[in-house]
Enzyme design. Structure first.
Site, PDB file in Angstrom:
ATOM      1  N   TRP A  97       0.840  -1.210   0.000  1.00 31.21           N
ATOM      2  CA  TRP A  97       0.000   0.000   0.000  1.00 31.21           C
ATOM      3  C   TRP A  97       0.869   1.251   0.000  1.00 31.21           C
ATOM      4  O   TRP A  97       0.571   2.233  -0.678  1.00 31.21           O
ATOM      5  CB  TRP A  97      -0.969  -0.004   1.179  1.00 31.21           C
ATOM      6  CG  TRP A  97      -1.974  -1.117   1.105  1.00 31.21           C
ATOM      7  CD1 TRP A  97      -2.153  -2.123   1.997  1.00 31.21           C
ATOM      8  CD2 TRP A  97      -2.945  -1.346   0.064  1.00 31.21           C
ATOM      9  NE1 TRP A  97      -3.158  -2.961   1.582  1.00 31.21           N
ATOM     10  CE2 TRP A  97      -3.652  -2.509   0.403  1.00 31.21           C
ATOM     11  CE3 TRP A  97      -3.263  -0.682  -1.133  1.00 31.21           C
ATOM     12  CZ2 TRP A  97      -4.680  -3.035  -0.396  1.00 31.21           C
ATOM     13  CZ3 TRP A  97      -4.289  -1.204  -1.931  1.00 31.21           C
ATOM     14  CH2 TRP A  97      -4.977  -2.360  -1.557  1.00 31.21           C
ATOM     15  N   ASP A 164      -1.748   6.885   6.220  1.00 28.88           N
ATOM     16  CA  ASP A 164      -2.784   5.965   5.767  1.00 28.88           C
ATOM     17  C   ASP A 164      -3.108   5.087   6.979  1.00 28.88           C
ATOM     18  O   ASP A 164      -2.305   4.251   7.380  1.00 28.88           O
ATOM     19  CB  ASP A 164      -2.256   5.129   4.596  1.00 28.88           C
ATOM     20  CG  ASP A 164      -3.227   4.040   4.141  1.00 28.88           C
ATOM     21  OD1 ASP A 164      -4.291   3.875   4.775  1.00 28.88           O
ATOM     22  OD2 ASP A 164      -2.908   3.348   3.151  1.00 28.88           O
ATOM     23  N   LYS A 188     -12.372  -1.378   6.685  1.00 25.61           N
ATOM     24  CA  LYS A 188     -11.606  -2.271   7.551  1.00 25.61           C
ATOM     25  C   LYS A 188     -12.095  -2.181   8.998  1.00 25.61           C
ATOM     26  O   LYS A 188     -12.253  -3.182   9.664  1.00 25.61           O
ATOM     27  CB  LYS A 188     -10.112  -1.924   7.509  1.00 25.61           C
ATOM     28  CG  LYS A 188      -9.533  -1.778   6.109  1.00 25.61           C
ATOM     29  CD  LYS A 188      -9.114  -3.097   5.487  1.00 25.61           C
ATOM     30  CE  LYS A 188      -8.895  -3.011   3.994  1.00 25.61           C
ATOM     31  NZ  LYS A 188      -7.811  -2.127   3.597  1.00 25.61           N
TER      32      LYS A 188
HETATM   33  C1  LIG Z   1      -7.188  -1.769   2.178  1.00 23.58           C
HETATM   34  C2  LIG Z   1      -6.117  -0.771   2.225  1.00 23.58           C
HETATM   35  C3  LIG Z   1      -5.965   0.207   1.234  1.00 23.58           C
HETATM   36  C4  LIG Z   1      -6.827   0.260  -0.012  1.00 23.58           C
HETATM   37  O1  LIG Z   1      -8.090   0.709   0.296  1.00 23.58           O
HETATM   38  P1  LIG Z   1      -9.193   0.933  -0.839  1.00 23.58           P
HETATM   39  O2  LIG Z   1     -10.248   1.654  -0.056  1.00 23.58           O
HETATM   40  O3  LIG Z   1      -9.624  -0.400  -1.329  1.00 23.58           O
HETATM   41  O4  LIG Z   1      -8.602   1.771  -1.905  1.00 23.58           O
HETATM   42  C5  LIG Z   1      -4.967   1.145   1.388  1.00 23.58           C
HETATM   43  N1  LIG Z   1      -4.153   1.138   2.445  1.00 23.58           N
HETATM   44  C6  LIG Z   1      -4.261   0.209   3.417  1.00 23.58           C
HETATM   45  C7  LIG Z   1      -3.338   0.245   4.591  1.00 23.58           C
HETATM   46  C8  LIG Z   1      -5.247  -0.774   3.338  1.00 23.58           C
HETATM   47  O5  LIG Z   1      -5.368  -1.704   4.300  1.00 23.58           O
END
Ligand SMILES: *Cc1c(COP(=O)(O)O)cnc(C)c1O
Length: 353
Positions: A97, A164, A188
């Site tokens: 990511w 993030d 999540k």
């Molecule tokens: C799942 C995830 C993403 C991607 O998220 P989307 O909403 O599907 O674009 C980005 N960063 C992390 C740390 C993630 O767990």
């Protein structure tokens, strides 16, 4: 059979959240949540309360705005540099990511990778690195969903810190004042899929010289209360219900206590097992995504264990293909009994082998 949802995302939500959201889909003051106008008074109240709960639970200081949009965390990979990157940005490479975020930033300016654990398949989070003082911002991924590593504290950065927090938001108290932007996909730890959040320090915006497309400019969403265009009302409603649930059970200290309790139980079982072994460096072990594999000499049992645990109702424990083995995602809504059920499976399997 009732299954336990260990999926990495979209993932487990509290039963209260699913019930309340389903009920509102059937009847939200006489209409379905799926068909109401986002300009209605009833909906405005949900938006206002969601915003207030976000700020209360995370203890967000004055001068920050909560933005709710679509596009996923993946769109934030591009929105962040679009809004903040004038010349140079620094990134900590802790996994897939983080790499994807870096790739997008490269379209806007110079990207400095301050450190990387790629050579060790991202099994740890680099600690010794220098953040260039002339960077427009420093980007981190606080929880690496795929590799099961997590930064457990709020680090100091000499430049605007961007995080993030897709997979660990609301799992521990966070010092928001240390960050310029905290963003993540909601699917999540917060809501059903379809929603993205960004907590933005207002004063860092408006400093780049490029034109920012209206929908990609944080200021558009801030000045329109995240309703510049039609918002995803059902996902927002599920986030609203999750926030109410978090508050009702004791807020972030309680979320953290539960996360630690779950992790202790599962990592404990892994560490004392004859068959299994954890993949992440101990000090960086994630409380949200617990990754483990079979020890070399038992490797051939992995498929059998997956089948066995799945037959016992453990859903979504197959590890990401880049790590292999197993990954149990133990997000906020995972009850301790769910983790205990998995540990029971591990014990039963170990006895039989
Ligand atoms: C799942 C995830 C993403 C991607 O998220 P989307 O909403 O599907 O674009 C980005 N960063 C992390 C740390 C993630 O767990």
């Amino acid at each position: 059979m009732k299954k336990v949802n260990f999926s990495a995302g979209p993932s487990i939500l509290a039963p209260e959240v699913i019930q309340a959201t389903s009920a509102a889909c059937a009847d939200f003051n006489g209409l379905s949540l799926m068909e109401i106008s986002h300009r209605s008074k009833d909906w405005q109240k949900v938006m206002d309360e969601t915003d207030a709960l976000f700020k209360e639970i995370l203890n967000i200081p004055e001068g920050y705005s909560v933005v709710l949009v679509g596009g996923g965390a993946s769109l934030q990979f591009c929105m962040v540099p679009f809004n903040l990157l004038e010349k140079k940005a620094a990134y900590l490479n802790t996994g897939v990511w983080a790499k994807k975020a870096m790739k997008e930033a490269k379209g806007f300016g110079e990207v400095v990778e301050v450190a990387s654990s790629a050579d060790a398949n991202y099994t740890f989070i680099p600690k010794d690195y220098i953040i260039p003082a002339d960077a427009d911002y420093f980007h981190i991924t606080t929880n690496n969903t795929i590799y099961g590593t997590e930064l457990h504290t709020d680090i100091d950065s000499p430049v605007t810190l961007v995080a993030d927090m897709s997979s660990d938001i609301f799992s521990r108290p966070v010092d928001v004042s240390k960050y310029g932007i905290i963003y993540g996909g909601a699917q999540k730890n917060l809501a059903m899929a379809g929603l993205t959040f960004a907590i933005v320090k207002d004063e860092i915006l408006g400093k780049v010289s490029r034109y920012i497309p209206t929908m990609l400019d944080y200021r558009t969403h801030i000045s329109n209360g995240s309703m510049f265009n039609t918002p995803p009302v059902v996902p927002i409603y599920s986030a609203y219900q999750t926030l109410k649930w978090i508050k009702s059970v004791g807020g972030l200290p309680e979320m953290q206590r539960r996360a630690q309790e779950r992790a202790k139980l599962l990592y404990g079982a892994i560490d004392e097992s004859r068959l299994f072994i954890g993949t992440a460096a101990e000090e960086d072990r994630s409380l949200m995504n617990i990754c483990f594999v079979m020890k070399e000499e038992y490797k051939e049992l992995e498929a059998e264990f997956l089948e066995f645990a799945t037959s016992k109702g453990m859903s979504g424990i197959k590890g990401h293909r880049s790590v292999g083995g197993f990954r149990a995602s133990t997000y906020n809504a995972m009850p301790l009994e769910g983790v205990q059920a998995l540990v029971d499976c591990m014990h039963e399997f170990e006895k039989a082998h």
